[in-house]
Design a protein around this motif. Structure first.
Motif, PDB file in Angstrom:
ATOM      1  N   ARG A 259      -2.204  -4.695  -5.007  1.00  0.00           N
ATOM      2  CA  ARG A 259      -3.172  -3.680  -5.429  1.00  0.00           C
ATOM      3  C   ARG A 259      -4.472  -4.364  -5.816  1.00  0.00           C
ATOM      4  O   ARG A 259      -4.472  -5.398  -6.475  1.00  0.00           O
ATOM      5  CB  ARG A 259      -2.603  -2.841  -6.565  1.00  0.00           C
TER       6      ARG A 259
ATOM      7  N   GLY B 153      -6.057   1.795 -10.497  1.00  0.00           N
ATOM      8  CA  GLY B 153      -4.694   1.335 -10.241  1.00  0.00           C
ATOM      9  C   GLY B 153      -3.777   2.415  -9.701  1.00  0.00           C
ATOM     10  O   GLY B 153      -4.165   3.556  -9.478  1.00  0.00           O
ATOM     11  N   TRP B 154      -2.528   2.028  -9.479  1.00  0.00           N
ATOM     12  CA  TRP B 154      -1.528   2.965  -8.996  1.00  0.00           C
ATOM     13  C   TRP B 154      -1.161   3.973 -10.079  1.00  0.00           C
ATOM     14  O   TRP B 154      -1.284   3.701 -11.270  1.00  0.00           O
ATOM     15  CB  TRP B 154      -0.267   2.223  -8.595  1.00  0.00           C
TER      16      TRP B 154
ATOM     17  N   VAL C 257      -3.228   4.190  -3.958  1.00  0.00           N
ATOM     18  CA  VAL C 257      -3.086   2.899  -3.289  1.00  0.00           C
ATOM     19  C   VAL C 257      -4.301   2.627  -2.393  1.00  0.00           C
ATOM     20  O   VAL C 257      -5.057   3.527  -2.046  1.00  0.00           O
ATOM     21  CB  VAL C 257      -1.773   2.828  -2.476  1.00  0.00           C
ATOM     22  N   ASP C 258      -4.449   1.359  -2.013  1.00  0.00           N
ATOM     23  CA  ASP C 258      -5.611   0.921  -1.228  1.00  0.00           C
ATOM     24  C   ASP C 258      -5.373   1.162   0.264  1.00  0.00           C
ATOM     25  O   ASP C 258      -5.218   0.229   1.059  1.00  0.00           O
ATOM     26  CB  ASP C 258      -5.869  -0.564  -1.487  1.00  0.00           C
TER      27      ASP C 258
END
Length: 356
Positions: free
Chosen positions: A181, A209-210, A320-321
């Motif tokens: 991440r 962040g997640w 998420v990315d």
């Protein structure tokens, strides 16, 4: 429909040839600086680049122009020197191509195929038609053409998933493992038509962040892509079953390149997935970071997902990315994954490519 283990392409190595193709939007000649940066970066990394692109399509008929686009794709697969194919960008016209592809040719010449946005349609079609594993990840004009270079996170994960660095090894490459991440991201819009006058690195900001919208543990082969694009192929020969899969979804840009996908359309899209039985089929759900949504809009989007999947117990991981966000992960589609909220993990349990 296809839902068996896919045909896994060979790993990429330094010195190999990568093809740039533009199967949807045709803008390579409009933004040559971005293509040139992507080429220069990859060449500096030890790869050779072949751009398979016809700047001026035939104007005699739509069919003539379509044939040229199809021929470019076939050429990229047919050329055995090409070991990977990177789409230059997404667009709105990928669906024009699918019925005209030679899926047997693609099956006979499997190789890495990577892109995002409406390239989602090709990911579905290549798996359903040829059994080929493809990769949801960076494009040449967007991520690889970033100024002054691709973001480190994007490039490092591309290498992790696709590139075999040890020539002497004949063993299968190790599993991709836990998905990382990014600590920072950017959704700043810089008008490419302003280049070279506005050349500068885009500003990044800390990533939130997640976020586990619903906890749980899930296993399954991951598939999906851009939310509206996932809906286009139901009822066609290129439909992919989501039975026992972990579904990956991300939102595109809106009606203009600097705007988010309207949440009323996102709700419409999610409801359509529900009507098609997708929530009954999947074991887990992963959501990419929304593009240019405010903090309040992100909260509304996440609440919307929970509302429209109410009554189901599969885990949901958000933020998420993946997708219309930078930096961007490289996701091996149809690879076996695990989602585990207790461990705070999304893990790819097998290699993305074959080390051969």
């Amino acid at each position: 429909m296809q839902n068996s283990v896919s045909l896994v392409p060979a790993a990429l190595r330094r010195g190999d040839t990568i093809a740039f193709i533009a199967p949807s939007a045709r803008i390579n000649h409009i933004f040559p600086l971005r293509i040139a940066r992507a080429r220069a970066f990859l060449e500096a990394q030890g790869f050779r680049i072949r751009e398979i692109y016809t700047p001026e399509l035939p104007t005699t008929s739509f069919r003539a122009a379509l044939k040229t686009r199809v021929d470019e794709i076939h050429e990229s697969f047919r050329d055995d020197e090409v070991r990977a194919i990177i789409c230059c960008i997404g667009g709105l016209t990928a669906n024009e191509i699918l019925a005209h592809l030679d899926y047997e040719l693609i099956r006979e010449h499997p190789k890495i195929f990577i892109g995002s946005s409406d390239i989602t349609l090709f990911h579905h079609a290549l798996l359903a038609g040829s059994g080929l594993r493809t990769f949801y990840g960076p494009s040449a004009i967007t991520q690889l053409g970033e100024y002054p270079a691709p973001l480190d996170f994007t490039w490092e994960h591309f290498l992790r998933v696709l590139v075999a660095e040890r020539e002497e090894s004949n063993a299968p490459s190790e599993e991709v493992g836990p998905m990382p991440r990014a600590t920072h991201y950017t959704d700043e819009f810089l008008d490419w038509s302003g280049e070279p006058g506005n050349l500068r690195a885009r500003e990044t900001k800390p990533s939130p962040g997640w976020k586990w919208l619903r906890p749980g543990l899930a296993h399954g082969r991951i598939f999906g892509g851009c939310l509206p694009s996932t809906l286009q192929l139901f009822g066609t020969p290129w439909e992919v079953s989501y039975k026992d899969r972990i579904l990956l979804l991300e939102l595109p840009e809106g009606m203009t390149l600097d705007s988010p996908w309207p949440l009323e359309l996102a709700r419409w899209n999610l409801a359509d997935l529900g009507m098609r039985g997708v929530w009954d089929d999947i074991t887990g759900l992963i959501l990419g970071r929304p593009y240019r949504h405010t903090e309040g809009q992100v909260a509304e989007w996440e609440n919307m997902v929970l509302e429209l999947t109410e009554g189901y117990d599969f885990p949901i991981l958000a933020g998420v990315d993946v997708g219309h966000t930078d930096p961007m992960l490289t996701v091996p589609l149809d690879a076996l994954c695990r989602l585990d909220s207790e461990r705070d993990e999304w893990v790819v349990l097998e290699s993305g490519v074959e080390n051969k």
